[in-house]
Motif scaffolding. Structure first.
Motif, short mmCIF file in Angstrom:
data_model
loop_
_atom_site.label_atom_id
_atom_site.label_comp_id
_atom_site.label_asym_id
_atom_site.label_seq_id
_atom_site.Cartn_x
_atom_site.Cartn_y
_atom_site.Cartn_z
N THR A 358 12.96 9.42 0.40
CA THR A 358 11.73 8.62 0.25
C THR A 358 10.53 9.39 0.79
O THR A 358 9.45 9.36 0.19
N GLU A 359 10.74 10.09 1.91
CA GLU A 359 9.67 10.93 2.46
C GLU A 359 9.23 11.98 1.45
O GLU A 359 8.04 12.22 1.24
N LEU A 362 7.39 10.38 -1.38
CA LEU A 362 6.07 9.97 -0.94
C LEU A 362 5.11 11.17 -0.90
O LEU A 362 3.94 11.06 -1.30
N THR A 363 5.61 12.31 -0.45
CA THR A 363 4.80 13.53 -0.44
C THR A 363 4.40 13.92 -1.86
O THR A 363 3.25 14.28 -2.13
N VAL A 365 4.14 11.95 -4.50
CA VAL A 365 3.19 10.98 -5.03
C VAL A 365 1.80 11.21 -4.45
O VAL A 365 0.79 11.16 -5.16
N ASN A 366 1.74 11.50 -3.15
CA ASN A 366 0.44 11.77 -2.52
C ASN A 366 -0.23 13.00 -3.15
O ASN A 366 -1.45 13.01 -3.35
N GLN A 424 3.31 3.08 -6.98
CA GLN A 424 4.51 3.79 -6.50
C GLN A 424 4.42 4.07 -5.01
O GLN A 424 5.41 3.93 -4.28
N LYS A 425 3.24 4.46 -4.55
CA LYS A 425 3.05 4.77 -3.13
C LYS A 425 3.31 3.54 -2.27
O LYS A 425 3.96 3.62 -1.22
N LEU A 428 7.00 2.95 -2.03
CA LEU A 428 7.67 3.93 -1.16
C LEU A 428 7.36 3.68 0.31
O LEU A 428 8.23 3.85 1.17
N LEU A 429 6.12 3.26 0.60
CA LEU A 429 5.77 2.96 1.99
C LEU A 429 6.57 1.76 2.50
O LEU A 429 7.01 1.75 3.66
N LYS A 432 10.00 2.99 3.20
CA LYS A 432 10.03 3.84 4.39
C LYS A 432 10.09 3.01 5.67
O LYS A 432 10.67 3.45 6.68
#
Length: 484
Positions: A358-359, A362-363, A365-366, A424-425, A428-429, A432
């Protein structure tokens, strides 16, 4: 009584008929001609339908007669009007039946090689002998055969039509048959898998089996559904499977991507180039110098040597030697082995309690959000947001409107992408935030110089431990241990 009131007499017996019937050499047409020269009006009027009938019979004209033409000709003869070669009968040509036709919408020939369009070199790894297909995909279309009809000459001879030939095509496993609006028969796949054509039968197998090895004889493999490989996967080759993968022999420094589980009955010797990514779990007898990215659990039977592992579940190495030696092992739900570390190998790094996948997502997606925002900024420096939102380009010179319309469309597409990435972010958050209490366990022995990270806490072992379990204390955020 006047002579005109008496019935007209037939032409005198023995006189040659004033009309003639000519049949063409192919007997497909019959023509009538009339010459009144030398005849009296009484002779014209005496010509009867029966006279025509007898002459047609004598010339054997029995089919394809055109009654309207015959009546017209008879009237003209009775009026003494001459004519020549009027077609009064026409044969019927045969209509051949149409053979059934098959149009394949998938490749049914082996690809011998793939030629790079830039270099012109042949890469024999790109042969792709596996024929993959998705559910609902069109496999083949059959145009049904049509029956023909026989023809006939004016003399009654039958002309046989060419017989049409049907093509039998059997819909096998996972194949459905429907008729489209054109009357054609469509064969479609009911499942993701690989299609096989044997004789007149087509099947779609959800599980495909390769009896040998993945090497230059097969090339890279891309397969929908499940795939079973009885042999090994050679170095430099790639296997992509939509669902589950089962490999009977060793995997060398190859690349494996699977949507489901991966089962290696032996293992992988990656030579720092091997890579496995799977959406399910991974099972193997051993893994050496490879990168493993696994959504589910990783279960290694004998040894996990100098590997980089990112795991959304738990890593266990509990059969045979059951050793984790060197490498970097990151598992969200914990790590367990018989032996961890070594006095002679490089440092072993173990991390648990964090959803590493997930991390990573997330990276990614960012990074995409940042790139999309930068692209939007460039566009909005050319056209204001107010203009972009209204979509009004009337103030732009007509010869440049098409160019600006494309810029506007790119802006709309990028805005939609940014919205999707932001959603999506958020997801994911949320994912997390879900904490998992994880343990790192050595059933037999934990060596010194093993780097541990559980949650946010870290430590490096400075001695050997036996039958030990490490965990993060939720209160003081330190790694502690207990003996089993």
């Amino acid at each position: 009584m006047k002579g005109s009131e008496n019935p007209p007499a037939s032409p005198q017996v023995g006189l040659e008929l004033p009309f003639s019937v000519l049949v063409s050499s192919d007997e497909m047409e019959a023509y009538l001609s009339f010459d009144p020269k030398g005849l009296t009006p009484d002779d014209w009027k005496a010509i009867s339908p029966q006279d025509l009938k007898e002459e047609l019979s004598r010339k054997r004209v029995v089919a394809g007669l055109v009654p309207a033409k015959l009546n017209e000709c008879l009237t003209q003869m009775q009026e003494g009007k001459d004519f020549a070669n009027v077609m009064i009968a026409q044969g019927k040509l045969p209509v051949d039946g149409q053979d059934a036709k098959i149009v394949w919408h998938v490749d049914i020939k082996d690809q011998k090689s793939f030629t790079d369009e830039t270099t012109g070199k042949i890469d024999y790894r790109e042969r792709h002998v596996i024929k993959s297909i998705g559910a609902g995909a069109l496999l083949v279309v059959k145009s049904p055969m049509t029956q023909g009809s026989d023809g006939q000459t004016v003399t009654g001879k039958v002309i046989k039509a060419k017989k049409s030939v049907d093509v039998q095509l059997v819909a096998g496993k996972n194949v459905e048959v429907n008729q489209n609006e054109k009357g054609e028969i469509e064969y479609r796949s009911l499942a993701n898998g690989t299609y096989i054509v044997l004789g007149n039968r087509i099947d779609v197998n959800q599980q495909t089996m390769i009896a040998g090895d993945i090497d230059f004889s097969t090339g890279n493999i891309k397969c929908n559904g499940d795939l079973s490989i009885k042999g090994h996967i050679a170095s430099g080759f790639r296997v992509e499977v939509e669902q589950h993968l089962d490999v009977g022999d060793m995997v060398e420094s190859a690349e494996i991507i699977a949507g489901g589980n991966v089962m290696l009955h032996r293992g992988i010797k990656g030579q720092d180039k091997g890579f496995i990514k799977c959406g399910g779990s991974l099972q193997a007898l051993y893994a050496e110098r490879a990168v493993l990215e696994v959504q589910g659990d990783v279960e290694i039977g004998n040894a996990l040597l100098e590997c980089k592992v990112t795991c959304g579940g738990k890593v266990t190495v509990l059969k045979g030697k059951g050793a984790i030696i060197g490498g970097e092992i990151r598992a969200a739900k914990g790590i367990e082995a018989k032996k961890i570390g070594s006095d002679f190998a490089s440092t072993t790094v173990l991390e648990a309690g964090i959803d590493f996948l997930t991390e990573k997502a997330l990276t990614d997606v960012n990074n995409k959000i940042k790139a999309t925002q930068e692209n939007l900024g460039k566009i909005e420096r050319v056209l204001s947001r107010d203009i972009l939102e209204k979509g009004d380009l009337s103030f732009i010179p007509e010869d440049k409107r098409a160019q600006f319309a494309k810029i506007m469309e790119t802006w709309r597409t990028s805005r939609a992408q940014l919205k999707e990435l932001t959603e999506q972010k958020v997801h994911l958050l949320e994912k997390k935030q879900s904490k998992v209490r994880a343990f790192i366990t050595a059933q037999d022995q934990m060596y010194s110089r093993v780097k541990l990270k559980i949650g946010v806490s870290t430590m490096t072992t400075d001695r050997e431990y036996s039958r030990v379990m490490f965990y993060e204390d939720p209160d003081d955020k330190k790694i502690k241990y207990s003996y089993k």
